[in-house]
Design a protein around this motif. Sequence first.
Motif, PDB file in Angstrom:
ATOM      1  N   MET A 136       9.082   6.239   3.977  1.00 59.84           N
ATOM      2  CA  MET A 136       9.758   4.924   3.975  1.00 59.84           C
ATOM      3  C   MET A 136       9.044   4.111   3.042  1.00 59.84           C
ATOM      4  O   MET A 136       7.548   4.385   3.072  1.00 59.84           O
ATOM      5  CB  MET A 136      10.010   4.686   5.516  1.00 59.84           C
ATOM      6  N   SER A 137       9.759   3.153   2.845  1.00 59.24           N
ATOM      7  CA  SER A 137       8.828   2.213   2.273  1.00 59.24           C
ATOM      8  C   SER A 137       8.530   1.103   2.963  1.00 59.24           C
ATOM      9  O   SER A 137       9.175   0.961   4.254  1.00 59.24           O
ATOM     10  CB  SER A 137       9.551   1.464   0.965  1.00 59.24           C
ATOM     11  N   ALA A 138       7.770   0.064   2.848  1.00 56.71           N
ATOM     12  CA  ALA A 138       7.134  -0.998   3.919  1.00 56.71           C
ATOM     13  C   ALA A 138       8.210  -2.177   3.935  1.00 56.71           C
ATOM     14  O   ALA A 138       7.725  -3.300   3.653  1.00 56.71           O
ATOM     15  CB  ALA A 138       5.807  -1.492   3.549  1.00 56.71           C
ATOM     16  N   ARG A 139       9.473  -1.641   4.179  1.00 54.17           N
ATOM     17  CA  ARG A 139      10.494  -2.640   4.248  1.00 54.17           C
ATOM     18  C   ARG A 139      11.453  -2.171   5.471  1.00 54.17           C
ATOM     19  O   ARG A 139      11.472  -1.267   5.748  1.00 54.17           O
ATOM     20  CB  ARG A 139      11.414  -2.799   3.055  1.00 54.17           C
ATOM     21  N   PRO A 179       3.384  -3.377  -4.010  1.00 51.41           N
ATOM     22  CA  PRO A 179       1.872  -3.726  -4.515  1.00 51.41           C
ATOM     23  C   PRO A 179       1.506  -5.080  -3.743  1.00 51.41           C
ATOM     24  O   PRO A 179       0.286  -5.412  -4.051  1.00 51.41           O
ATOM     25  CB  PRO A 179       2.669  -4.370  -6.017  1.00 51.41           C
ATOM     26  N   SER A 180       2.137  -5.946  -3.064  1.00 55.13           N
ATOM     27  CA  SER A 180       1.903  -7.123  -2.182  1.00 55.13           C
ATOM     28  C   SER A 180       2.487  -6.821  -0.925  1.00 55.13           C
ATOM     29  O   SER A 180       3.471  -6.653  -0.751  1.00 55.13           O
ATOM     30  CB  SER A 180       2.260  -8.494  -2.894  1.00 55.13           C
ATOM     31  N   ARG A 181       1.497  -7.480   0.180  1.00 50.61           N
ATOM     32  CA  ARG A 181       1.784  -7.212   1.550  1.00 50.61           C
ATOM     33  C   ARG A 181       2.519  -8.240   2.035  1.00 50.61           C
ATOM     34  O   ARG A 181       2.746  -8.559   3.175  1.00 50.61           O
ATOM     35  CB  ARG A 181       0.703  -6.713   2.398  1.00 50.61           C
ATOM     36  N   LYS A 182       3.101  -9.086   1.083  1.00 49.77           N
ATOM     37  CA  LYS A 182       3.687 -10.406   1.650  1.00 49.77           C
ATOM     38  C   LYS A 182       5.065  -9.877   1.937  1.00 49.77           C
ATOM     39  O   LYS A 182       5.739  -9.144   1.491  1.00 49.77           O
ATOM     40  CB  LYS A 182       3.759 -11.375   0.368  1.00 49.77           C
ATOM     41  N   GLU A 183       5.414 -10.641   3.074  1.00 49.69           N
ATOM     42  CA  GLU A 183       6.794 -10.679   3.560  1.00 49.69           C
ATOM     43  C   GLU A 183       7.260  -9.322   4.063  1.00 49.69           C
ATOM     44  O   GLU A 183       8.394  -8.916   3.911  1.00 49.69           O
ATOM     45  CB  GLU A 183       7.665 -11.085   2.762  1.00 49.69           C
ATOM     46  N   PRO A 193      -1.201   4.360  -0.382  1.00 44.10           N
ATOM     47  CA  PRO A 193      -1.429   2.984  -1.355  1.00 44.10           C
ATOM     48  C   PRO A 193      -0.574   2.974  -2.511  1.00 44.10           C
ATOM     49  O   PRO A 193       0.242   3.992  -2.925  1.00 44.10           O
ATOM     50  CB  PRO A 193      -3.038   3.109  -1.738  1.00 44.10           C
ATOM     51  N   TYR A 194      -0.362   1.757  -3.077  1.00 46.88           N
ATOM     52  CA  TYR A 194       0.288   1.512  -4.194  1.00 46.88           C
ATOM     53  C   TYR A 194      -0.066   2.339  -5.291  1.00 46.88           C
ATOM     54  O   TYR A 194      -1.433   2.039  -5.819  1.00 46.88           O
ATOM     55  CB  TYR A 194       0.724   0.242  -4.414  1.00 46.88           C
ATOM     56  N   GLU A 195       0.687   3.049  -6.348  1.00 48.93           N
ATOM     57  CA  GLU A 195       0.148   3.482  -7.441  1.00 48.93           C
ATOM     58  C   GLU A 195       1.190   3.130  -8.487  1.00 48.93           C
ATOM     59  O   GLU A 195       2.276   3.453  -8.719  1.00 48.93           O
ATOM     60  CB  GLU A 195       0.220   5.352  -7.068  1.00 48.93           C
ATOM     61  N   ARG A 196       0.628   2.481  -9.616  1.00 48.30           N
ATOM     62  CA  ARG A 196       1.224   2.113 -10.515  1.00 48.30           C
ATOM     63  C   ARG A 196       1.939   3.257 -11.378  1.00 48.30           C
ATOM     64  O   ARG A 196       3.108   2.967 -11.774  1.00 48.30           O
ATOM     65  CB  ARG A 196       0.468   1.127 -11.520  1.00 48.30           C
TER      66      ARG A 196
END
Length: 506
Positions: A409-412, A446-450, A471-474
Amino acid sequence: MPAESPWAQPPQRPAAAAAAPGPGPGAAGPTPASQAAEPGQVPQQYPSQRDPADQGPHPWGPSEPGAPRQQDPPQTDALHGPSPQDQAGQDPHAGQDPPVGPATDLGAGPAAPQQAAPPGPYPPQQGSPYPPQQAGPPGPYPPQQGTSPPGPYPPGWYPPPWPQAAPGGPAPQQAYQPAEGVTAVPPAQPDATWHPAITDPPTAEDFARRRQVRPADPVATMGVRAVVNRMGLRLPPGRHEQEVRRDIETVRRNFGGLRQVTVVNPKGGAGKTVAILLLAMTFGQKRGGYVLAWDNNETQGTLGMRAQQDFHSRTVRDMLRDLGQFQGAHGRVGDLSQYVRSQGEGMFDVLASDESATGGEMLTAAAFAEIREVVSRFYKLIFVDTGNNVRAQNWQAAMDATDQLVVTMSARNDSAETAARMLDHLEQSGRQRLVRQAVTVVSMPPSRKEIDLPAIQEHFAARTRAVLLAPYERLIDTGEPIRYGGLSAASRDAWLKIAAAVAEGL
């Protein structure tokens, strides 16, 4: 009045001997003991010789001048009986002069001629207290109890009594008697210092076990410690490197047979395809070969697009059409390479799904089983990517063949909620074990906001075995084909940790 016994009178000397002067109280001359015997003749001594000082009566009766000399009693042996001469009636001293001694009466007259005794056995004498002796049967006789075994015996050795067996029982064992002059060897005593565990020679197992008992001293190969070790030092690995080594050992262990790992989430964009590729890359790199990434999407999938391209573009549809050449004992690894795509440095293969949007019908459960039966001959570890329809036959067939479940899952919130509803469906369909042993992978933005990451971790930690963050990987976010060498060190370490958690469930 009974007749006088012929043994009542002592023996007398012959007339010729009476004329010779004997040693008297005042006469000089050698004593009978000092007289020399003739050559070859042994001096004889008789019981009639008495000490001149003995003035008592003669033991055989009074000695009177002129009385006839009585015959000596026959010489017998207690063991052998009368001598041959006595049995034959002959006097062993006939024709010889008896020695002259103090006990000899010098004035006696001529002696009466000696008579030979008749041969035995003799009739019982009147007044004898013993019964007459009877002759026994002729020998030889068996040894009696308390008697000695037959000889001959060495000088100075007397045999022990011969043991007798009890009536009806076994013969007794005669105790060992050491012979005289033989030195006995002392019995061997056990060595108190000998111990089997110490003195036994080593075996091949002991030689091979040394690799386990004495492992090589670890030396740091990562970070600053590795740089220092290149200067000649031998620093041990740090905590981070030790964790990496433990994860690699977990990934490399033997699973005991074919294993299938299935990655699921009905929500598109949840990171299933990326998780399939990175897990297959990690196991291929650390474990080596025999790893397959299979896109089991019911329609068009993206696994073949994100993987490295090969000399062909065949998919699972082509393999399904040509399954006949793999039936039975037919089919080889070289034949299968026409349908799978090698990933080079990733050291794994990809079986892509149909990439055409206008393709044919969806895969069935029977088709999934046939394909899996073929690929299981050539691979030890299979990673299966699933589609978005939990009601599809191939999706349900993949769940039934799963050994380890991975939920991505994604962090949403929307992606996490879709995964939570899927777990409800699996538990309601009787797959509680898969849910409890599942590994949850959360791909970070990329950002942990919201984002509400703590709530996601708490919920899935209560329902699955482990919750890990990727972790985020570009490179992953660009959508281009993924190469293992293009990943950052943080991504490689994170996916190694995820791979170790997956391996623990296999």
